[in-house]
Design a protein around this motif. Structure first.
Motif, PDB file in Angstrom:
ATOM      1  N   LYS A 186      10.196   2.409   6.725  1.00  0.00           N
ATOM      2  CA  LYS A 186       8.775   2.083   6.874  1.00  0.00           C
ATOM      3  C   LYS A 186       8.318   1.178   5.736  1.00  0.00           C
ATOM      4  CE  LYS A 186       5.545   4.682   8.346  1.00  0.00           C
ATOM      5  NZ  LYS A 186       5.254   3.933   9.584  1.00  0.00           N
ATOM      6  N   MET A 187       7.258   0.459   5.988  1.00  0.00           N
ATOM      7  CA  MET A 187       6.709  -0.458   4.989  1.00  0.00           C
ATOM      8  C   MET A 187       6.026   0.345   3.883  1.00  0.00           C
ATOM      9  SD  MET A 187       4.508  -3.812   5.993  1.00  0.00           S
ATOM     10  CE  MET A 187       4.216  -5.172   4.881  1.00  0.00           C
ATOM     11  N   SER A 229      -7.915  -4.772  -1.505  1.00  0.00           N
ATOM     12  CA  SER A 229      -7.398  -3.417  -1.660  1.00  0.00           C
ATOM     13  C   SER A 229      -6.824  -2.938  -0.331  1.00  0.00           C
ATOM     14  CB  SER A 229      -8.521  -2.487  -2.118  1.00  0.00           C
ATOM     15  OG  SER A 229      -8.088  -1.151  -2.136  1.00  0.00           O
ATOM     16  N   SER A 230      -5.818  -2.081  -0.380  1.00  0.00           N
ATOM     17  CA  SER A 230      -5.144  -1.628   0.845  1.00  0.00           C
ATOM     18  C   SER A 230      -6.067  -0.828   1.764  1.00  0.00           C
ATOM     19  CB  SER A 230      -3.919  -0.783   0.485  1.00  0.00           C
ATOM     20  OG  SER A 230      -4.301   0.359  -0.255  1.00  0.00           O
ATOM     21  N   ASN A 231      -7.136  -0.217   1.204  1.00  0.00           N
ATOM     22  CA  ASN A 231      -8.029   0.569   2.067  1.00  0.00           C
ATOM     23  C   ASN A 231      -9.075  -0.290   2.777  1.00  0.00           C
ATOM     24  OD1 ASN A 231      -9.732  -0.070  -0.011  1.00  0.00           O
ATOM     25  ND2 ASN A 231      -9.925   2.022  -0.809  1.00  0.00           N
ATOM     26  N   THR A 232      -8.996  -1.614   2.607  1.00  0.00           N
ATOM     27  CA  THR A 232      -9.961  -2.505   3.276  1.00  0.00           C
ATOM     28  C   THR A 232      -9.290  -3.395   4.320  1.00  0.00           C
ATOM     29  OG1 THR A 232      -9.706  -4.249   1.610  1.00  0.00           O
ATOM     30  CG2 THR A 232     -11.391  -2.573   1.199  1.00  0.00           C
ATOM     31  N   ILE A 233      -7.984  -3.214   4.553  1.00  0.00           N
ATOM     32  CA  ILE A 233      -7.264  -4.075   5.500  1.00  0.00           C
ATOM     33  C   ILE A 233      -6.577  -3.234   6.574  1.00  0.00           C
ATOM     34  CG2 ILE A 233      -6.859  -5.899   3.799  1.00  0.00           C
ATOM     35  CD1 ILE A 233      -4.062  -4.822   3.395  1.00  0.00           C
ATOM     36  N   ASN A 234      -6.205  -3.887   7.652  1.00  0.00           N
ATOM     37  CA  ASN A 234      -5.512  -3.223   8.756  1.00  0.00           C
ATOM     38  C   ASN A 234      -4.017  -3.173   8.422  1.00  0.00           C
ATOM     39  OD1 ASN A 234      -4.243  -2.523  11.193  1.00  0.00           O
ATOM     40  ND2 ASN A 234      -5.879  -3.442  12.409  1.00  0.00           N
ATOM     41  N   LEU A 235      -3.590  -2.072   7.811  1.00  0.00           N
ATOM     42  CA  LEU A 235      -2.205  -1.951   7.361  1.00  0.00           C
ATOM     43  C   LEU A 235      -1.219  -1.983   8.529  1.00  0.00           C
ATOM     44  CD1 LEU A 235      -2.552   0.759   4.558  1.00  0.00           C
ATOM     45  CD2 LEU A 235      -2.457  -1.726   4.315  1.00  0.00           C
ATOM     46  N   ASN A 236      -1.601  -1.374   9.657  1.00  0.00           N
ATOM     47  CA  ASN A 236      -0.709  -1.352  10.818  1.00  0.00           C
ATOM     48  C   ASN A 236      -0.378  -2.758  11.298  1.00  0.00           C
ATOM     49  OD1 ASN A 236      -0.529   1.379  10.806  1.00  0.00           O
ATOM     50  ND2 ASN A 236      -1.705   1.725  12.679  1.00  0.00           N
ATOM     51  N   TYR A 238      -0.389  -5.568   9.529  1.00  0.00           N
ATOM     52  CA  TYR A 238       0.521  -6.202   8.577  1.00  0.00           C
ATOM     53  C   TYR A 238       1.946  -5.669   8.744  1.00  0.00           C
ATOM     54  CZ  TYR A 238      -3.094  -8.601   5.857  1.00  0.00           C
ATOM     55  OH  TYR A 238      -4.087  -9.457   5.450  1.00  0.00           O
ATOM     56  N   GLU A 239       2.067  -4.364   8.943  1.00  0.00           N
ATOM     57  CA  GLU A 239       3.399  -3.763   9.073  1.00  0.00           C
ATOM     58  C   GLU A 239       4.080  -4.234  10.364  1.00  0.00           C
ATOM     59  OE1 GLU A 239       5.605   0.579   8.601  1.00  0.00           O
ATOM     60  OE2 GLU A 239       3.446   0.370   8.248  1.00  0.00           O
ATOM     61  N   LYS A 240       3.305  -4.306  11.441  1.00  0.00           N
ATOM     62  CA  LYS A 240       3.874  -4.751  12.712  1.00  0.00           C
ATOM     63  C   LYS A 240       4.365  -6.194  12.610  1.00  0.00           C
ATOM     64  CE  LYS A 240       2.968  -4.272  17.641  1.00  0.00           C
ATOM     65  NZ  LYS A 240       2.000  -3.782  18.643  1.00  0.00           N
ATOM     66  N   ASP A 241       3.563  -7.038  11.985  1.00  0.00           N
ATOM     67  CA  ASP A 241       3.962  -8.437  11.801  1.00  0.00           C
ATOM     68  C   ASP A 241       5.225  -8.527  10.952  1.00  0.00           C
ATOM     69  OD1 ASP A 241       1.843  -9.308  13.288  1.00  0.00           O
ATOM     70  OD2 ASP A 241       0.581  -9.853  11.589  1.00  0.00           O
TER      71      ASP A 241
END
Length: 394
Positions: A186-187, A229-236, A238-241
């Motif tokens: 996982k990322m 900050s990581s809590n302000t972006i769509n982490l999923n 980024y990880e999928k890409d």
């Protein structure tokens, strides 16, 4: 008049002995050979992909429907709470209006005590006190919940079998002679100074007939992702890409090292006009060369490519043997410097396009020996310079 006739006569004589060089272009697919060729016995490949993502479309839709049913069941409570909030705001409204008026009166009192110049200055700046009465609350009943299909692009959903199947090793068929095993973790996201970094270690293992011949690690070093900050972006997202990007990178690596990758190219073959049938050998060589390159399609099997390369070798032999017939000092000769130029251009074009380093260097050396006799014009010199650069880059 006599001078004009003389010039026309000279031009006519020149045209009689000057061979008209024409050309024909053809597109084909060359093959980039691998850095680490597999044994000739290896004919097939398979990709096995192990990823830590088990979420399915069905899972997401089932959870979405469950959340919707819960939202519907709670709708009466939402309405009751909204009415209670409205009544509270309404009860406070008169108090807020009274407070606003008191604030205004206090500000106006202070304003009037200022000098005329001070009042004018504040008025021009838009700072003169104004009565700001709060708007009276109005009640809007919350709308009934409406089901919306989940946005699947925001979920970590992967079909690992399809992803593995779509990874190709150029030049090989599906099978199990060589197996590429991709183990992806996982990322991992990390924050540093308000910035977000990531890494996603992925291991590639290459097996040939059950024996490991290579193990490599990708994505194990931390990289910058975004200044947020990581809590302000769509982490999923980024990880999928990154999963797709990593697989593309590994596929490219696999083909660079083990695959035979077709690359689209174009080549131009020169030859003299052959009205009097004086250049049958060169015209036949052109026909054979164009035909050979046309055989080299993107899907051409190994046997057809080998046959095409054999034909090209025969054509090169014809060109080289024709150079022995050239009379560089006689412009009237059938095979003169003009013919030699076209042959040199053909040889260097074919050799540099196909990456034949030794042959290209040999041709370039022979051309340099005859360079004074060839007497290139400005445009031809530019072509030769470009071809020389290509030879030195082989």
């Amino acid at each position: 008049m006599k001078k004009i006739l003389l010039l026309l006569s000279l031009a006519l004589c020149t045209s009689i002995y000057a061979q008209r060089i024409v050309d024909e272009s053809v597109s084909f697919y060359d093959i980039i050979k691998p850095l680490q060729p597999l044994d000739a016995s290896v004919k097939t490949y398979k990709v096995v992909l192990n990823i830590p993502y088990t979420l399915t479309v069905e899972d997401v839709k089932a959870q979405s429907l469950k959340d919707f049913e819960a939202e519907k069941a709670n709708h009466d409570n939402v309405i009751a709470q909204s009415k209670a909030d409205y009544e509270e705001k309404l009860a406070n409204y008169d108090i807020e209006v009274k407070q606003a008026k008191e604030n205004y009166e206090t500000e106006m009192k202070d304003f009037k005590e200022l000098s005329l110049l001070e009042r004018l200055a504040l008025t021009e700046q838009g700072k003169k006190p104004k009565l700001k009465t709060p708007a009276r609350p109005t009640y809007v009943e919350p709308a009934e919940p409406i089901y919306q299909e989940p946005r699947l692009a925001d979920y970590l959903i992967f079909d690992k079998e399809a992803l593995a199947h779509n990874m190709a090793l150029n030049g090989y068929e599906k099978g199990e002679d060589v197996i590429f095993i991709i183990d992806m973790s996982k990322m991992e996201f990390q924050e540093n100074g308000g910035q977000t970094f990531y890494k996603q270690p992925t291991k590639l293992t290459v097996l040939v007939n059950g024996e490991t011949i290579s193990e490599e690690l990708f994505g194990d070093k931390s990289k910058f992702l975004t200044s947020s900050s990581s809590n302000t972006i769509n982490l999923n997202r980024y990880e999928k890409d990154n999963v797709n990007k990593t697989l593309k990178s590994i596929e490219k690596h696999i083909n660079e090292n083990y695959g035979y990758t077709p690359v689209s190219k174009k080549i131009t073959i020169e030859f003299p006009k052959n009205k009097k049938r004086e250049y049958d050998d060169l015209e036949q060589a052109k026909i054979k060369a164009i035909s050979a390159f046309r055989k080299m399609t993107k899907e051409a099997p190994k046997e057809r490519r080998e046959a095409a390369m054999s034909d090209i070798d025969n054509v090169k032999d014809i060109w080289v043997s024709t150079l022995d017939k050239v009379n560089y000092s006689d412009k009237k000769a059938t095979y003169n410097a003009n013919i030699a130029k076209s042959i040199f251009f053909n040889l260097l074009s074919v050799q540099t396009t196909l990456g034949l380093k030794d042959d290209a260097e040999e041709t370039l050396e022979l051309l340099q020996e005859k360079r004074i006799d060839l007497d290139f014009n400005y445009t031809e010199k530019q072509r030769i310079t470009k071809l020389e650069d290509l030879v030195y880059k082989l």
